[in-house]
Motif scaffolding. Structure first.
Motif, PDB file in Angstrom:
ATOM      1  N   ARG A 148      26.567   6.732 -10.410  1.00  0.00           N
ATOM      2  CA  ARG A 148      26.439   5.194  -9.725  1.00  0.00           C
ATOM      3  C   ARG A 148      26.252   6.226  -8.539  1.00  0.00           C
ATOM      4  NH1 ARG A 148      32.315   3.990  -8.063  1.00  0.00           N
ATOM      5  NH2 ARG A 148      32.502   6.250  -7.255  1.00  0.00           N
ATOM      6  N   PRO A 149      25.560   4.932  -7.587  1.00  0.00           N
ATOM      7  CA  PRO A 149      23.942   4.653  -7.270  1.00  0.00           C
ATOM      8  C   PRO A 149      24.482   5.237  -5.896  1.00  0.00           C
ATOM      9  CG  PRO A 149      24.014   3.126  -7.666  1.00  0.00           C
ATOM     10  CD  PRO A 149      24.596   3.274  -8.667  1.00  0.00           C
ATOM     11  N   ILE A 150      23.728   6.542  -4.881  1.00  0.00           N
ATOM     12  CA  ILE A 150      23.820   6.702  -3.351  1.00  0.00           C
ATOM     13  C   ILE A 150      23.605   5.988  -2.783  1.00  0.00           C
ATOM     14  CG2 ILE A 150      24.083   8.917  -2.637  1.00  0.00           C
ATOM     15  CD1 ILE A 150      25.444   9.739  -4.876  1.00  0.00           C
ATOM     16  N   ASP A 151      23.847   5.298  -2.375  1.00  0.00           N
ATOM     17  CA  ASP A 151      23.787   4.344  -1.542  1.00  0.00           C
ATOM     18  C   ASP A 151      25.002   3.037  -0.816  1.00  0.00           C
ATOM     19  OD1 ASP A 151      25.411   2.571  -3.258  1.00  0.00           O
ATOM     20  OD2 ASP A 151      24.085   1.368  -4.331  1.00  0.00           O
ATOM     21  N   LYS A 152      25.953   3.696  -0.383  1.00  0.00           N
ATOM     22  CA  LYS A 152      26.525   3.452   0.991  1.00  0.00           C
ATOM     23  C   LYS A 152      27.604   4.548   1.726  1.00  0.00           C
ATOM     24  CE  LYS A 152      31.537   1.286   0.786  1.00  0.00           C
ATOM     25  NZ  LYS A 152      32.582   0.735  -0.356  1.00  0.00           N
ATOM     26  N   GLY A 153      26.728   3.738   3.322  1.00  0.00           N
ATOM     27  CA  GLY A 153      27.203   5.501   3.621  1.00  0.00           C
ATOM     28  C   GLY A 153      28.074   4.760   4.916  1.00  0.00           C
ATOM     29  N   PRO A 154      28.706   5.895   5.487  1.00  0.00           N
ATOM     30  CA  PRO A 154      28.249   6.905   5.921  1.00  0.00           C
ATOM     31  C   PRO A 154      27.710   7.435   4.712  1.00  0.00           C
ATOM     32  CG  PRO A 154      29.616   6.634   7.089  1.00  0.00           C
ATOM     33  CD  PRO A 154      29.803   5.410   6.825  1.00  0.00           C
ATOM     34  N   PHE A 155      26.712   8.458   4.964  1.00  0.00           N
ATOM     35  CA  PHE A 155      26.567   9.680   3.468  1.00  0.00           C
ATOM     36  C   PHE A 155      27.138  11.180   4.117  1.00  0.00           C
ATOM     37  CE2 PHE A 155      23.204   6.201   3.238  1.00  0.00           C
ATOM     38  CZ  PHE A 155      23.416   6.424   2.358  1.00  0.00           C
ATOM     39  N   LEU A 156      27.681  12.242   2.856  1.00  0.00           N
ATOM     40  CA  LEU A 156      28.163  13.658   3.043  1.00  0.00           C
ATOM     41  C   LEU A 156      26.899  13.553   2.037  1.00  0.00           C
ATOM     42  CD1 LEU A 156      31.286  12.679   2.712  1.00  0.00           C
ATOM     43  CD2 LEU A 156      30.551  11.885   4.851  1.00  0.00           C
ATOM     44  N   ALA A 157      27.604  15.678   2.647  1.00  0.00           N
ATOM     45  CA  ALA A 157      26.467  16.776   2.201  1.00  0.00           C
ATOM     46  C   ALA A 157      27.507  17.582   2.301  1.00  0.00           C
ATOM     47  CB  ALA A 157      24.973  16.644   2.661  1.00  0.00           C
ATOM     48  N   TYR A 158      27.692  18.791   1.443  1.00  0.00           N
ATOM     49  CA  TYR A 158      28.134  20.191   1.102  1.00  0.00           C
ATOM     50  C   TYR A 158      26.788  21.064   0.732  1.00  0.00           C
ATOM     51  CZ  TYR A 158      32.752  18.702   1.687  1.00  0.00           C
ATOM     52  OH  TYR A 158      33.877  17.979   2.007  1.00  0.00           O
ATOM     53  N   PRO A 159      26.326  22.072   1.631  1.00  0.00           N
ATOM     54  CA  PRO A 159      25.489  23.133   1.148  1.00  0.00           C
ATOM     55  C   PRO A 159      26.438  24.073   0.083  1.00  0.00           C
ATOM     56  CG  PRO A 159      25.111  22.915   3.803  1.00  0.00           C
ATOM     57  CD  PRO A 159      26.620  22.251   2.767  1.00  0.00           C
ATOM     58  N   ILE A 160      26.146  23.991  -1.174  1.00  0.00           N
ATOM     59  CA  ILE A 160      26.545  24.968  -1.749  1.00  0.00           C
ATOM     60  C   ILE A 160      25.754  25.948  -2.024  1.00  0.00           C
ATOM     61  CG2 ILE A 160      27.984  22.273  -2.626  1.00  0.00           C
ATOM     62  CD1 ILE A 160      26.159  22.671  -4.806  1.00  0.00           C
ATOM     63  N   MET A 161      26.867  27.483  -2.804  1.00  0.00           N
ATOM     64  CA  MET A 161      26.063  28.332  -3.375  1.00  0.00           C
ATOM     65  C   MET A 161      27.415  28.441  -4.389  1.00  0.00           C
ATOM     66  SD  MET A 161      26.824  30.790  -0.541  1.00  0.00           S
ATOM     67  CE  MET A 161      26.069  32.505  -2.135  1.00  0.00           C
ATOM     68  N   SER A 162      27.172  29.318  -5.495  1.00  0.00           N
ATOM     69  CA  SER A 162      27.494  30.514  -6.189  1.00  0.00           C
ATOM     70  C   SER A 162      27.550  31.359  -6.061  1.00  0.00           C
ATOM     71  CB  SER A 162      26.203  30.462  -7.569  1.00  0.00           C
ATOM     72  OG  SER A 162      27.386  31.374  -8.135  1.00  0.00           O
ATOM     73  N   SER A 163      29.017  31.399  -5.869  1.00  0.00           N
ATOM     74  CA  SER A 163      30.015  32.733  -5.786  1.00  0.00           C
ATOM     75  C   SER A 163      29.906  33.372  -7.157  1.00  0.00           C
ATOM     76  CB  SER A 163      31.449  32.961  -4.978  1.00  0.00           C
ATOM     77  OG  SER A 163      32.309  31.604  -6.189  1.00  0.00           O
ATOM     78  N   ILE A 164      30.630  34.620  -7.621  1.00  0.00           N
ATOM     79  CA  ILE A 164      30.477  35.706  -8.719  1.00  0.00           C
ATOM     80  C   ILE A 164      32.986  35.928  -8.066  1.00  0.00           C
ATOM     81  CG2 ILE A 164      31.466  37.839  -9.194  1.00  0.00           C
ATOM     82  CD1 ILE A 164      28.224  38.326  -8.175  1.00  0.00           C
ATOM     83  N   THR A 165      32.748  35.481  -9.265  1.00  0.00           N
ATOM     84  CA  THR A 165      34.772  35.378  -8.922  1.00  0.00           C
ATOM     85  C   THR A 165      35.317  36.658  -9.944  1.00  0.00           C
ATOM     86  OG1 THR A 165      34.845  33.635  -9.739  1.00  0.00           O
ATOM     87  CG2 THR A 165      36.543  34.674  -9.862  1.00  0.00           C
ATOM     88  N   PHE A 166      34.611  37.449 -10.691  1.00  0.00           N
ATOM     89  CA  PHE A 166      34.545  38.574 -11.169  1.00  0.00           C
ATOM     90  C   PHE A 166      33.344  38.519 -12.203  1.00  0.00           C
ATOM     91  CE2 PHE A 166      37.315  36.238 -13.775  1.00  0.00           C
ATOM     92  CZ  PHE A 166      37.193  36.381 -14.784  1.00  0.00           C
ATOM     93  N   THR A 167      33.200  40.310 -12.534  1.00  0.00           N
ATOM     94  CA  THR A 167      31.734  40.483 -13.277  1.00  0.00           C
ATOM     95  C   THR A 167      32.855  40.336 -14.876  1.00  0.00           C
ATOM     96  OG1 THR A 167      32.180  42.909 -12.664  1.00  0.00           O
ATOM     97  CG2 THR A 167      30.567  41.731 -11.704  1.00  0.00           C
ATOM     98  N   TYR A 168      31.961  40.721 -15.773  1.00  0.00           N
ATOM     99  CA  TYR A 168      32.475  40.328 -16.973  1.00  0.00           C
ATOM    100  C   TYR A 168      32.390  42.043 -17.637  1.00  0.00           C
ATOM    101  CZ  TYR A 168      31.699  35.119 -17.520  1.00  0.00           C
ATOM    102  OH  TYR A 168      32.605  34.010 -17.226  1.00  0.00           O
ATOM    103  N   GLY A 169      31.011  42.855 -17.834  1.00  0.00           N
ATOM    104  CA  GLY A 169      31.204  44.251 -17.641  1.00  0.00           C
ATOM    105  C   GLY A 169      31.918  44.801 -17.754  1.00  0.00           C
ATOM    106  N   GLY A 170      32.655  45.475 -18.802  1.00  0.00           N
ATOM    107  CA  GLY A 170      33.486  47.029 -18.507  1.00  0.00           C
ATOM    108  C   GLY A 170      33.319  48.080 -19.607  1.00  0.00           C
ATOM    109  N   LEU A 171      34.595  48.043 -19.643  1.00  0.00           N
ATOM    110  CA  LEU A 171      34.766  49.425 -20.502  1.00  0.00           C
ATOM    111  C   LEU A 171      35.592  49.034 -22.467  1.00  0.00           C
ATOM    112  CD1 LEU A 171      36.494  51.894 -18.225  1.00  0.00           C
ATOM    113  CD2 LEU A 171      33.918  51.752 -18.794  1.00  0.00           C
ATOM    114  N   LYS A 172      35.250  49.705 -22.872  1.00  0.00           N
ATOM    115  CA  LYS A 172      35.835  49.645 -24.120  1.00  0.00           C
ATOM    116  C   LYS A 172      37.149  49.614 -24.576  1.00  0.00           C
ATOM    117  CE  LYS A 172      35.560  47.559 -28.437  1.00  0.00           C
ATOM    118  NZ  LYS A 172      35.287  46.499 -29.191  1.00  0.00           N
ATOM    119  N   THR A 173      38.292  49.389 -24.677  1.00  0.00           N
ATOM    120  CA  THR A 173      39.178  49.809 -25.120  1.00  0.00           C
ATOM    121  C   THR A 173      39.859  49.440 -26.269  1.00  0.00           C
ATOM    122  OG1 THR A 173      40.730  47.546 -23.895  1.00  0.00           O
ATOM    123  CG2 THR A 173      39.801  49.526 -22.777  1.00  0.00           C
ATOM    124  N   THR A 174      40.919  50.312 -27.054  1.00  0.00           N
ATOM    125  CA  THR A 174      41.549  49.691 -27.923  1.00  0.00           C
ATOM    126  C   THR A 174      42.667  48.889 -27.959  1.00  0.00           C
ATOM    127  OG1 THR A 174      43.394  51.074 -27.541  1.00  0.00           O
ATOM    128  CG2 THR A 174      41.180  52.224 -28.606  1.00  0.00           C
TER     129      THR A 174
END
Length: 485
Positions: free
Chosen positions: A401-427
C-alpha cells in the motif's frame, strides 16, 4: 592448580546444562557445573529467550516437526549416503556417521524425546502454555510460562539442593584426555585466572554457539557478519570454546557454520530482543535511500532469515523501515515491535529523510516510485492478500500500500544473531562423534553446541532441543560407571 572430581562436569548452566544436571543428579551422579557469567546473568541465551515451543499440545510436537527438519537437514548429500541411513545405525559407513547433516537417528530421538522431557519438567514446576509469535500473520504455538528465565529460576535451585556444585565466573579452556584419547575431565580458569582441573567420567558441553565471538562469527559466517550483534545479552557469553575444544580433540563438525538464526531488531535499542517484526507491512530502504528486497514475499516467519541477510549486506549493516499512519489499520501492530524506543516521526517524507540523515531527493524518489507501482486492492492483514506492486524492482508481493499518509514513521533496523548453527556432530544419545564416525568416550554435547540446523531455522525448537538432548545426555550418563579413583 585446584583439582576436583565428579561423575559429571557440565559446561553451561542454560536449559541444556540444567536438564542434564538434574537428570544426572536424580540418577545418583555427582555433578559440577561451570558458568562463565556471574549468577545474576547465568544461563546464556536461555535466560533471555521467550522459550517458544513447536508444539500442538503440552507434550506433542507439531505435525510438521519432522518434515520441516528433513527439508532443512543438509546440503547436496550423496544419494548413497542417504540410503545408508535407512539401515541400522551400526551398519552405517563411518563417513556417514561423521557427515555434516541432521541424520534421522538424531531427529527421531529429538521428536520422540520431547513428550517425556516436558512431562518431567512439568513435574518439577515448569508450565507449558499457549502462546504466539508477533509476526504479521498470527502463528499459534506454545511456550514455557515465564520464558527461559523460568527455566533458570526453577531448575537452578533444584540442582543445587540436590548437590550440584555450580562454579560461576569459571570458564572451560580444554578437555582432559587419557592416553587412549578418552575424555576424562575438563580444565578451567576462575575469575582470578586460577586453574582448575575437574576429573569426571563424563563431560557435557552445553555452552552455546559462538555468536559472542567476533572472530569466529566473521571467520565462519562471512565479512558482512561483522555488522551483527547477539540479539540478547546472554549471547555475548557464548564464545565458542566448547566447540573449539571438541574440534581440537577430533570431534566432527556439523550444522551450518556459514549461517545463523537472525532476527530484525531496532538498531538504536539496548533492550534484549528489541524486535521489529512489522517489516512486511512497510517499505525498507538502505543508507542510500534505495529499496533492496521484497518486504513481504510470503509468510514472514518463513522468510525472516532472508530479510535479515539482505539487511546485513547493506552498507554498515543498517536499513530503515518506513511506515505511515495506515499501519494502524493492522490490529495491535505494536505487539510486533519490542523496542523500548519510539519510531522516528515526521510530518513529511522530506522531514523524515532529514531526521534519518538519508539523501532527501533519493528518498522521496524511491518512495514515489513505490507508491506509483502499488496496485489497488483490498487490504487483508490476516492473510497474504496478494496486493502487490507492478513494474517495480524489487517488487513487493503482499500488503503493498502507498506510503502517503503522514505523520510518517521509521525504525532504524539491523540483523541480530539469535544463535549460530555450526556445532558438533553427536549420536542420538548426545555422544560426540569424531571425524572417523566413532564416539569420543566420555564426551557429550547438547543445545546450541550441537549442529543440527542448515539454512532455515525450524522455528521454536531451540529450547526444546536443549531440554530434550540435555535430558538424553543425562540418561545415557546414568548408565555409565562413575570415575574410579
Amino acid at each position: 592448580m585446584k583439582e576436583m572430581q565428579a561423575d559429571v562436569v557440565i559446561v553451561g548452566c542454560g536449559a541444556a546444562g540444567l536438564s542434564c544436571a538434574l537428570t544426572s543428579l536424580e540418577a545418583g551422579k555427582s555433578v559440577v557445573m561451570l558458568e562463565r557469567a556471574n549468577e545474576a546473568e547465568s544461563g546464556g541465551n536461555t535466560r533471555w529467550t521467550e522459550a517458544l515451543l513447536r508444539l500442538k499440545s503440552e507434550t506433542e510436537v507439531t505435525d510438521d516437526f519432522v518434515d520441516e527438519f528433513t527439508r532443512n537437514s543438509g546440503y547436496n548429500i550423496q544419494q548413497d549416503f542417504i540410503e545408508a541411513t535407512t539401515r541400522e545405525y551400526s551398519t552405517w559407513p563411518s563417513v556417514v556417521k561423521a557427515l555434516s547433516f541432521l541424520d534421522p537417528e538424531v531427529l527421531n530421538a529429538f521428536a520422540e524425546g520431547v513428550p517425556e522431557v516436558l512431562k518431567w519438567l512439568q513435574d518439577h514446576g515448569i508450565k507449558v502454555v499457549d502462546s504466539y509469535y508477533p509476526y504479521p500473520l498470527y502463528w499459534a504455538m506454545m511456550s514455557i510460562y515465564g520464558g527461559g528465565l523460568a527455566i533458570i529460576e526453577t531448575l537452578t535451585p533444584i540442582v543445587k539442593k540436590k548437590g550440584a556444585e555450580v562454579l560461576y565466573e569459571t570458564t572451560a579452556v580444554g578437555l582432559l584426555r587419557d592416553d587412549d584419547e578418552r575424555v576424562v575431565g575438563i580444565k578451567a580458569v576462575d575469575a582470578n585466572h586460577e586453574g582448575i582441573k575437574i576429573h569426571a567420567a563424563s563431560v557435557v558441553l552445553a555452552c552455546g554457539g559462538f555468536e559472542g565471538n567476533p572472530q569466529m562469527v566473521v571467520q565462519h559466517i562471512g565479512p558482512a557478519a561483522r555488522y551483527m550483534r547477539p540479539v540478547a545479552r546472554g549471547g555475548y557469553y557464548n564464545k565458542g570454546e566448547g566447540i573449539r575444544m571438541a574440534l581440537d580433540a577430533g570431534a566432527a563438525p556439523a550444522g551450518d557454520y556459514a549461517d545463523c538464526h537472525r532476527q530484525m531488531i531496532d538498531a538504536r535499542s539496548c533492550m534484549q530482543e528489541a524486535l521489529v517484526n512489522c517489516f512486511p507491512m512497510g517499505v525498507i530502504v538502505n543508507k542510500d535511500a534505495v529499496r533492496f528486497m521484497d518486504e513481504a514475499p510470503s509468510e514472514a516467519w518463513r522468510i525472516q532469515e532472508d530479510p535479515c541477510r539482505f539487511v546485513t549486506e547493506q552498507r554498515d549493516g543498517i536499513a530503515y523501515l518506513i511506515l505511515d499512519q495506515k499501519i494502524n489499520d493492522y490490529p495491535n501492530w505494536r505487539t510486533m515491535v519490542r523496542s523500548d524506543l519510539p519510531p522516528v516521526s515526521a510530518d513529511s517524507l522530506e522531514g523524515l529523510a532529514q531526521k534519518l540523515e538519508l539523501p532527501v531527493a533519493k528518498f522521496v524518489s524511491t518512495l514515489s516510485a513505490y507508491n506509483e507501482a502499488c496496485v489497488p486492492g483490498p487490504f487483508e492483514p490476516s492473510t497474504l492478500d496478494g496486493v502487490r506492486t507492478e513494474g517495480l524492482q524489487p517488487p513487493k508481493s503482499n500488503w503493498a500500500r502507498p506510503i502517503d499518509k503522514g505523520p510518517f514513521l521509521a525504525y532504524p533496523i539491523m540483523s541480530s544473531i539469535t544463535f549460530t548453527y555450526g556445532g558438533l556432530k553427536t549420536t542420538a544419545n548426545a555422544q560426540v562423534v569424531n571425524n572417523s564416525g566413532m564416539v569420543i568416550p566420555g564426551l557429550y554435547a547438547a543445545g546450541e553446541t550441537v549442529g543440527i540446523l542448515y539454512g532455515l531455522y525450524v522455528g521454536a525448537v531451540s529450547v526444546l532441543r536443549a531440554l530434550t538432548f540435555g535430558r538424553i545426555a543425562g540418561k545415557h550418563i546414568a548408565e555409565r560407571r562413575s570415575l574410579v579413583n
